[in-house]
Write an enzyme that holds these catalytic residues in place. Structure first.
Site, PDB file in Angstrom:
ATOM      1  N   CYS A   1       5.151  -6.171  -1.750  1.00 53.99           N
ATOM      2  CA  CYS A   1       5.319  -5.420  -2.988  1.00 53.99           C
ATOM      3  C   CYS A   1       4.949  -6.318  -4.153  1.00 53.99           C
ATOM      4  CB  CYS A   1       6.771  -4.989  -3.190  1.00 53.99           C
ATOM      5  SG  CYS A   1       7.565  -4.512  -1.690  1.00 53.99           S
TER       6      CYS A   1
ATOM      7  N   GLY B   1       0.123  -2.791  14.492  1.00 53.06           N
ATOM      8  CA  GLY B   1      -1.236  -2.632  13.965  1.00 53.06           C
ATOM      9  C   GLY B   1      -2.145  -2.016  15.015  1.00 53.06           C
TER      10      GLY B   1
HETATM   11  C1  LIG Z   1       1.638   6.360   5.602  1.00 55.66           C
HETATM   12  C2  LIG Z   1       2.143   4.975   5.826  1.00 55.66           C
HETATM   13  C3  LIG Z   1       3.306   4.556   5.181  1.00 55.66           C
HETATM   14  C4  LIG Z   1       3.788   3.252   5.382  1.00 55.66           C
HETATM   15  N1  LIG Z   1       4.948   2.869   4.755  1.00 55.66           N
HETATM   16  C5  LIG Z   1       5.445   1.626   4.981  1.00 55.66           C
HETATM   17  C6  LIG Z   1       6.688   1.222   4.388  1.00 55.66           C
HETATM   18  O1  LIG Z   1       7.354   1.999   3.698  1.00 55.66           O
HETATM   19  N2  LIG Z   1       7.130  -0.059   4.624  1.00 55.66           N
HETATM   20  C7  LIG Z   1       6.413  -0.928   5.421  1.00 55.66           C
HETATM   21  O2  LIG Z   1       6.858  -2.074   5.612  1.00 55.66           O
HETATM   22  N3  LIG Z   1       5.252  -0.554   6.005  1.00 55.66           N
HETATM   23  C8  LIG Z   1       4.755   0.690   5.802  1.00 55.66           C
HETATM   24  N4  LIG Z   1       3.580   1.064   6.405  1.00 55.66           N
HETATM   25  C9  LIG Z   1       2.869   0.125   7.297  1.00 55.66           C
HETATM   26  C10 LIG Z   1       3.178   0.412   8.757  1.00 55.66           C
HETATM   27  O3  LIG Z   1       4.560   0.260   9.021  1.00 55.66           O
HETATM   28  C11 LIG Z   1       2.374  -0.542   9.679  1.00 55.66           C
HETATM   29  O4  LIG Z   1       2.711  -1.878   9.373  1.00 55.66           O
HETATM   30  C12 LIG Z   1       0.875  -0.372   9.525  1.00 55.66           C
HETATM   31  O5  LIG Z   1       0.529   0.985   9.321  1.00 55.66           O
HETATM   32  C13 LIG Z   1       0.100  -0.915  10.730  1.00 55.66           C
HETATM   33  O6  LIG Z   1       0.446  -0.261  11.920  1.00 55.66           O
HETATM   34  P1  LIG Z   1      -0.390   0.999  12.522  1.00 55.66           P
HETATM   35  O7  LIG Z   1      -1.835   0.583  12.565  1.00 55.66           O
HETATM   36  O8  LIG Z   1       0.202   1.254  13.871  1.00 55.66           O
HETATM   37  O9  LIG Z   1      -0.187   2.136  11.582  1.00 55.66           O
HETATM   38  C14 LIG Z   1       3.078   2.351   6.231  1.00 55.66           C
HETATM   39  C15 LIG Z   1       1.907   2.802   6.872  1.00 55.66           C
HETATM   40  C16 LIG Z   1       1.439   4.079   6.694  1.00 55.66           C
HETATM   41  C17 LIG Z   1       0.188   4.514   7.418  1.00 55.66           C
END
Ligand SMILES: Cc1cc2nc3c(=O)[nH]c(=O)nc-3n(C[C@H](O)[C@H](O)[C@H](O)COP(=O)(O)O)c2cc1C
Length: 313
Positions: free
Chosen positions: A136, A249
């Site tokens: 953030c 990821g």
């Molecule tokens: C729509 C969306 C909202 C997310 N909101 C958060 C969040 O509030 N806090 C956080 O730490 N990561 C957030 N992330 C990141 C995910 O937790 C994760 O680290 C990232 O998407 C990679 O994993 P993935 O490729 O499986 O989606 C968000 C990701 C997406 C796609």
């Protein structure tokens, strides 16, 4: 015999965090968990991870907030959420009735605010651990992310750890040159585990409008496109720290989870895959269990870190 799947995410911590299996949703892709609880038994998962909570409720960014990209998606949600007080009064009592640990993802505006939020969540029934979203922007350090500055990240972890007995997981941003140095600093400050990774900064252009697709231009890239980046960071961090690493990821199958575990992750999170298939975390879990069983591997812990090089004596 079905394989043993339990893993320990906070060995030696005041409050342990033993999961019945190593698969959980990723923050922000599973909302508060309640919506999914209507579709399947969330108690089958290793843990539930809440969406990011801030001190004060947020409306989030203007639409559109997501853009599809090859092998992934960009998002710029802007941490829309109900704020920590409502999270404690409305969500935690529901979580307390579940038979699965809930990890609350918190996002502070300053390193010290992480401490204040940790104190508010300490001892709340239904909250099993905290995950610090340090991606953030922080006004005190010129608007750069707390997670992009070792000193600020260290202060955020210290402040959280001092204010709670809950295990503190730190979620790394991949948007830095030295995630290993940052993870080591977080371990030194008392983090129970490291989660790697958050989204990768990206951009998409709408050629018709001759402008970025997302109103705030940049967004966080997630999905299969970032899997190799996440794997590389897990592999590097797992060799540098003694605390557990949670891989995240681009994971959408049991075989993806196996890759992360072999690269040194003790558990995995499933994010973007859930958008196409709400059961994705369960499918990953079932795929992982099948993979182990087919190979006669009795305990998932046997493969954790098996692809890491031998430590140099
Ligand atoms: C729509 C969306 C909202 C997310 N909101 C958060 C969040 O509030 N806090 C956080 O730490 N990561 C957030 N992330 C990141 C995910 O937790 C994760 O680290 C990232 O998407 C990679 O994993 P993935 O490729 O499986 O989606 C968000 C990701 C997406 C796609």
């Amino acid at each position: 015999m079905p394989p043993l799947l339990a893993v320990d995410l906070a060995p030696g911590a005041k409050n342990s965090l033993v999961l019945r299996n190593p698969v959980m949703p990723a923050s922000g892709t599973f909302s508060w968990g309640l919506e999914f609880a209507r579709h399947f038994d969330v108690n089958a998962l290793g843990a539930v991870v809440s969406k990011g909570v801030t001190m004060v409720a947020r409306q989030g960014n203007p639409q559109p907030r997501v853009a599809e990209t090859p092998a992934g998606m960009l998002n710029s949600i802007g941490l829309q959420n109900i704020g920590i007080k409502k999270c404690i009064s409305e969500m935690a009592p529901i979580w307390a009735r579940w038979d699965v640990p809930v990890i609350v993802n918190i996002a502070g505006d300053t390193p010290e605010e992480f401490g204040e939020m940790a104190r508010m969540l300490d001892g709340v029934p239904g909250v099993a651990a905290l995950e610090l979203n340090i991606s953030c922007p922080n006004v005190d350090i010129g608007g750069i992310e707390i997670g992009q500055n070792v000193e600020a990240a260290g202060r955020a972890v210290r402040s959280a750890v001092r204010n709670t007995d809950l295990p503190v997981i730190v979620k790394l941003t991949p948007n830095i040159t030295d995630p290993v140095g940052l993870a080591v600093a977080c371990e030194r400050e008392g983090a129970a585990a490291i989660c790697a990774i958050n989204t990768v900064l990206g951009l998409a252009i709408d050629t018709r409008r001759r402008a970025p697709v997302l109103p705030r231009a940049r967004g966080g890239l997630s999905g299969p496109a970032i899997k190799p980046i996440a794997l590389r960071i897990v592999y590097d961090v797992a060799r540098a720290v003694r605390i557990p690493v949670i891989g995240c990821g681009g994971i959408s199958s049991g075989e993806d989870a196996v890759e992360f575990l072999m690269a040194g992750a003790t558990a995995v999170q499933v994010g973007t895959a859930t958008f196409a298939n709400p059961r994705a975390p369960l499918d990953v879990l079932e795929g992982l269990a099948r993979w182990l069983e087919e190979r006669g591997i009795a305990d998932v812990n046997e493969i954790i870190g098996c692809a890491l090089p031998e430590p140099v004596a």
